[in-house]
Design a protein around this motif. Structure first.
Motif, PDB file in Angstrom:
ATOM      1  N   MET A   1       0.705  -1.157  -0.093  1.00 42.78           N
ATOM      2  CA  MET A   1      -0.088   0.090  -0.060  1.00 42.78           C
ATOM      3  C   MET A   1       0.831   1.365  -0.082  1.00 42.78           C
ATOM      4  SD  MET A   1      -3.281   0.946   2.435  1.00 42.78           S
ATOM      5  CE  MET A   1      -4.075  -0.584   2.160  1.00 42.78           C
ATOM      6  N   THR A   2       2.077   1.203   0.282  1.00 41.24           N
ATOM      7  CA  THR A   2       3.097   2.156   0.136  1.00 41.24           C
ATOM      8  C   THR A   2       3.054   2.903  -1.262  1.00 41.24           C
ATOM      9  OG1 THR A   2       4.461   1.109   1.672  1.00 41.24           O
ATOM     10  CG2 THR A   2       5.419   2.911   0.652  1.00 41.24           C
ATOM     11  N   THR A   3       3.289   4.218  -1.395  1.00 44.05           N
ATOM     12  CA  THR A   3       3.120   4.987  -2.658  1.00 44.05           C
ATOM     13  C   THR A   3       3.792   6.142  -2.654  1.00 44.05           C
ATOM     14  OG1 THR A   3       1.645   6.168  -3.991  1.00 44.05           O
ATOM     15  CG2 THR A   3       1.127   6.281  -1.743  1.00 44.05           C
ATOM     16  N   THR A   4       4.183   6.621  -3.671  1.00 44.25           N
ATOM     17  CA  THR A   4       5.371   7.851  -3.780  1.00 44.25           C
ATOM     18  C   THR A   4       4.645   8.744  -4.536  1.00 44.25           C
ATOM     19  OG1 THR A   4       5.930   7.153  -5.870  1.00 44.25           O
ATOM     20  CG2 THR A   4       7.511   6.414  -3.805  1.00 44.25           C
ATOM     21  N   SER A   5       3.391   8.658  -4.731  1.00 48.22           N
ATOM     22  CA  SER A   5       2.462   9.822  -5.195  1.00 48.22           C
ATOM     23  C   SER A   5       2.269  10.853  -4.497  1.00 48.22           C
ATOM     24  CB  SER A   5       1.343   9.230  -5.747  1.00 48.22           C
ATOM     25  OG  SER A   5       0.288  10.171  -6.187  1.00 48.22           O
ATOM     26  N   ASN A   6       2.179  12.258  -5.040  1.00 50.54           N
ATOM     27  CA  ASN A   6       1.695  13.221  -4.311  1.00 50.54           C
ATOM     28  C   ASN A   6       0.141  13.737  -4.515  1.00 50.54           C
ATOM     29  OD1 ASN A   6       4.387  13.708  -3.100  1.00 50.54           O
ATOM     30  ND2 ASN A   6       4.978  14.995  -4.773  1.00 50.54           N
ATOM     31  N   ASP A   7      -0.493  12.905  -5.026  1.00 46.39           N
ATOM     32  CA  ASP A   7      -1.787  13.190  -5.406  1.00 46.39           C
ATOM     33  C   ASP A   7      -2.682  12.982  -3.875  1.00 46.39           C
ATOM     34  OD1 ASP A   7      -4.678  13.022  -6.106  1.00 46.39           O
ATOM     35  OD2 ASP A   7      -4.320  11.447  -7.324  1.00 46.39           O
ATOM     36  N   PRO A   8      -3.369  14.083  -3.596  1.00 53.47           N
ATOM     37  CA  PRO A   8      -3.851  14.112  -2.248  1.00 53.47           C
ATOM     38  C   PRO A   8      -5.140  13.065  -2.177  1.00 53.47           C
ATOM     39  CG  PRO A   8      -4.056  16.451  -3.233  1.00 53.47           C
ATOM     40  CD  PRO A   8      -3.548  15.208  -4.116  1.00 53.47           C
ATOM     41  N   THR A   9      -5.521  12.308  -3.286  1.00 49.93           N
ATOM     42  CA  THR A   9      -6.548  11.451  -3.161  1.00 49.93           C
ATOM     43  C   THR A   9      -6.029  10.134  -2.650  1.00 49.93           C
ATOM     44  OG1 THR A   9      -6.355  10.791  -5.416  1.00 49.93           O
ATOM     45  CG2 THR A   9      -8.232  12.337  -4.919  1.00 49.93           C
ATOM     46  N   VAL A  10      -4.734   9.981  -2.675  1.00 49.51           N
ATOM     47  CA  VAL A  10      -3.880   8.701  -2.313  1.00 49.51           C
ATOM     48  C   VAL A  10      -4.069   8.815  -0.919  1.00 49.51           C
ATOM     49  CG1 VAL A  10      -1.736   7.654  -2.227  1.00 49.51           C
ATOM     50  CG2 VAL A  10      -2.362   8.726  -4.362  1.00 49.51           C
ATOM     51  N   THR A  11      -3.983  10.017  -0.254  1.00 54.06           N
ATOM     52  CA  THR A  11      -4.018  10.060   1.266  1.00 54.06           C
ATOM     53  C   THR A  11      -5.400   9.723   1.896  1.00 54.06           C
ATOM     54  OG1 THR A  11      -4.269  12.287   1.276  1.00 54.06           O
ATOM     55  CG2 THR A  11      -2.023  11.692   1.663  1.00 54.06           C
ATOM     56  N   GLY A  12      -6.371  10.139   0.926  1.00 51.07           N
ATOM     57  CA  GLY A  12      -7.647   9.607   1.312  1.00 51.07           C
ATOM     58  C   GLY A  12      -7.863   8.257   1.100  1.00 51.07           C
ATOM     59  N   THR A  13      -7.256   7.496   0.239  1.00 53.42           N
ATOM     60  CA  THR A  13      -7.409   6.152  -0.014  1.00 53.42           C
ATOM     61  C   THR A  13      -6.641   5.183   1.109  1.00 53.42           C
ATOM     62  OG1 THR A  13      -7.324   6.358  -2.490  1.00 53.42           O
ATOM     63  CG2 THR A  13      -6.776   3.990  -1.419  1.00 53.42           C
ATOM     64  N   GLU A  14      -5.388   5.852   1.507  1.00 50.96           N
ATOM     65  CA  GLU A  14      -4.808   5.164   2.750  1.00 50.96           C
ATOM     66  C   GLU A  14      -5.517   5.469   3.872  1.00 50.96           C
ATOM     67  OE1 GLU A  14      -2.127   3.584   2.330  1.00 50.96           O
ATOM     68  OE2 GLU A  14      -1.584   4.514   0.092  1.00 50.96           O
ATOM     69  N   TRP A  15      -6.277   6.579   4.337  1.00 53.72           N
ATOM     70  CA  TRP A  15      -7.004   6.949   5.469  1.00 53.72           C
ATOM     71  C   TRP A  15      -8.185   5.928   5.453  1.00 53.72           C
ATOM     72  CZ3 TRP A  15      -6.533   8.240   9.943  1.00 53.72           C
ATOM     73  CH2 TRP A  15      -7.582   8.812  10.897  1.00 53.72           C
ATOM     74  N   ARG A  16      -8.969   5.839   4.200  1.00 57.81           N
ATOM     75  CA  ARG A  16      -9.870   4.953   4.234  1.00 57.81           C
ATOM     76  C   ARG A  16      -9.700   3.447   4.309  1.00 57.81           C
ATOM     77  NH1 ARG A  16     -14.956   5.625   2.538  1.00 57.81           N
ATOM     78  NH2 ARG A  16     -16.097   3.691   1.427  1.00 57.81           N
ATOM     79  N   ALA A  17      -8.471   2.873   4.024  1.00 59.54           N
ATOM     80  CA  ALA A  17      -8.037   1.777   4.548  1.00 59.54           C
ATOM     81  C   ALA A  17      -7.714   1.432   5.653  1.00 59.54           C
ATOM     82  CB  ALA A  17      -6.962   1.215   3.605  1.00 59.54           C
ATOM     83  N   ALA A  18      -7.241   2.631   6.399  1.00 63.04           N
ATOM     84  CA  ALA A  18      -7.253   2.173   7.925  1.00 63.04           C
ATOM     85  C   ALA A  18      -8.402   2.519   8.665  1.00 63.04           C
ATOM     86  CB  ALA A  18      -6.318   3.496   8.410  1.00 63.04           C
ATOM     87  N   ALA A  49       0.569  11.148   3.640  1.00 63.75           N
ATOM     88  CA  ALA A  49       0.046  12.513   3.962  1.00 63.75           C
ATOM     89  C   ALA A  49       1.382  13.566   3.944  1.00 63.75           C
ATOM     90  CB  ALA A  49      -0.655  12.675   5.091  1.00 63.75           C
ATOM     91  N   ARG A  50       2.525  13.007   4.362  1.00 64.22           N
ATOM     92  CA  ARG A  50       3.476  13.886   4.662  1.00 64.22           C
ATOM     93  C   ARG A  50       4.483  14.128   3.141  1.00 64.22           C
ATOM     94  NH1 ARG A  50       4.739  11.199   9.429  1.00 64.22           N
ATOM     95  NH2 ARG A  50       5.574   9.494   8.371  1.00 64.22           N
ATOM     96  N   GLN A  51       4.307  12.982   2.338  1.00 67.43           N
ATOM     97  CA  GLN A  51       4.642  13.162   0.981  1.00 67.43           C
ATOM     98  C   GLN A  51       3.542  14.141   0.166  1.00 67.43           C
ATOM     99  OE1 GLN A  51       4.949   9.195  -0.794  1.00 67.43           O
ATOM    100  NE2 GLN A  51       6.662   8.578   0.572  1.00 67.43           N
ATOM    101  N   ALA A  52       2.494  13.984   0.410  1.00 64.92           N
ATOM    102  CA  ALA A  52       1.658  14.999  -0.127  1.00 64.92           C
ATOM    103  C   ALA A  52       1.906  16.521   0.164  1.00 64.92           C
ATOM    104  CB  ALA A  52       0.127  14.717  -0.060  1.00 64.92           C
ATOM    105  N   ARG A  53       2.125  16.702   1.372  1.00 71.14           N
ATOM    106  CA  ARG A  53       2.666  18.054   1.972  1.00 71.14           C
ATOM    107  C   ARG A  53       3.718  18.231   1.301  1.00 71.14           C
ATOM    108  NH1 ARG A  53       0.209  15.913   6.651  1.00 71.14           N
ATOM    109  NH2 ARG A  53       2.185  15.478   7.310  1.00 71.14           N
TER     110      ARG A  53
END
Length: 58
Positions: A1-18, A49-53
């Motif tokens: 589930m690790t990602t290097t994308s800076n797309d804010p929707t990715v953090t939403g995907t990660e948060w939803r999984a948690a 989230a850190r990567q997106a910021r």
């Protein structure tokens, strides 16, 4: 589930999984208990989230 994308929707995907894990995990719902899988999902979200910021600051 690790990602290097800076797309804010990715953090939403990660948060939803948690959240989905925590909602169905008896250990996560027990006050004071520690769930390794839940902790890993949360750390993955925090890293995304850190990567997106960092991408927004660049």
């Amino acid at each position: 589930m690790t990602t290097t994308s800076n797309d804010p929707t990715v953090t939403g995907t990660e948060w939803r999984a948690a959240l989905e894990h925590a909602a169905s995990c008896p250990t996560c719902r027990t006050p004071g208990a520690v769930c390794p899988e839940g902790e890993q999902l949360l750390r993955t979200h925090e890293e995304a989230a850190r990567q997106a910021r960092a991408g927004e600051d660049a």
